[in-house]
Write a protein that holds these residues in place. Sequence first.
Motif, mmCIF file in Angstrom:
data_model
loop_
_atom_site.group_PDB
_atom_site.id
_atom_site.type_symbol
_atom_site.label_atom_id
_atom_site.label_comp_id
_atom_site.label_asym_id
_atom_site.label_seq_id
_atom_site.Cartn_x
_atom_site.Cartn_y
_atom_site.Cartn_z
ATOM 1 N N ILE A 4 12.890 68.069 -55.379
ATOM 2 C CA ILE A 4 11.557 67.637 -54.991
ATOM 3 C C ILE A 4 10.912 68.747 -54.181
ATOM 4 O O ILE A 4 11.479 69.214 -53.202
ATOM 5 N N ASN A 5 9.741 69.165 -54.602
ATOM 6 C CA ASN A 5 8.994 70.162 -53.864
ATOM 7 C C ASN A 5 8.378 69.477 -52.645
ATOM 8 O O ASN A 5 7.681 68.471 -52.758
ATOM 9 N N ALA A 7 5.959 70.395 -50.692
ATOM 10 C CA ALA A 7 4.497 70.410 -50.691
ATOM 11 C C ALA A 7 3.943 69.289 -51.567
ATOM 12 O O ALA A 7 2.966 68.630 -51.192
ATOM 13 N N VAL A 8 4.544 69.061 -52.702
ATOM 14 C CA VAL A 8 4.099 67.974 -53.584
ATOM 15 C C VAL A 8 4.332 66.621 -52.914
ATOM 16 O O VAL A 8 3.468 65.738 -52.948
ATOM 17 N N LEU A 9 5.474 66.476 -52.269
ATOM 18 C CA LEU A 9 5.770 65.231 -51.572
ATOM 19 C C LEU A 9 4.757 64.981 -50.452
ATOM 20 O O LEU A 9 4.236 63.868 -50.306
ATOM 21 N N ALA A 11 1.710 66.159 -50.313
ATOM 22 C CA ALA A 11 0.418 65.883 -50.951
ATOM 23 C C ALA A 11 0.318 64.414 -51.357
ATOM 24 O O ALA A 11 -0.732 63.783 -51.182
ATOM 25 N N VAL A 12 1.403 63.854 -51.857
ATOM 26 C CA VAL A 12 1.419 62.435 -52.232
ATOM 27 C C VAL A 12 1.272 61.569 -50.985
ATOM 28 O O VAL A 12 0.503 60.592 -50.970
ATOM 29 N N LEU A 40 1.156 70.493 -44.636
ATOM 30 C CA LEU A 40 0.881 70.766 -46.050
ATOM 31 C C LEU A 40 0.159 72.093 -46.203
ATOM 32 O O LEU A 40 0.476 72.880 -47.090
ATOM 33 N N LEU A 44 1.387 75.361 -48.294
ATOM 34 C CA LEU A 44 0.615 75.857 -49.438
ATOM 35 C C LEU A 44 0.080 77.267 -49.235
ATOM 36 O O LEU A 44 -0.163 77.980 -50.200
ATOM 37 N N THR A 47 1.623 80.382 -51.088
ATOM 38 C CA THR A 47 1.826 80.232 -52.528
ATOM 39 C C THR A 47 0.618 80.763 -53.293
ATOM 40 O O THR A 47 -0.466 80.946 -52.729
ATOM 41 N N ILE A 49 -1.202 79.153 -55.308
ATOM 42 C CA ILE A 49 -2.252 78.132 -55.237
ATOM 43 C C ILE A 49 -3.029 78.284 -53.933
ATOM 44 O O ILE A 49 -4.258 78.216 -53.908
#
Length: 69
Positions: A4-5, A7-9, A11-12, A40, A44, A47, A49
């Motif tokens: 699990i990334n 940053a994605v977690l 963001a959710v 977050l 980010l 990266t 992005i």
Amino acid sequence: MLTINVAVLLAVVVFFRLRRRTQARSRVEERTTALIILALGVLLAPTPIGRGILDALGQPAGGVTRASR
């Protein structure tokens, strides 16, 4: 193996925290949300992005600066 990334977690988590009604939030909840969003952003920033977001936001700011001269 499932990975699990972080940053994605985050963001959710931010998405679901911001969907809640503003009137129902306490100051502690608002501070917690701000800290999560800050974390977050830190994740980010280095990266591709994050660099893309910085470039996208920097172009209009540079245009405004040049226009004011």
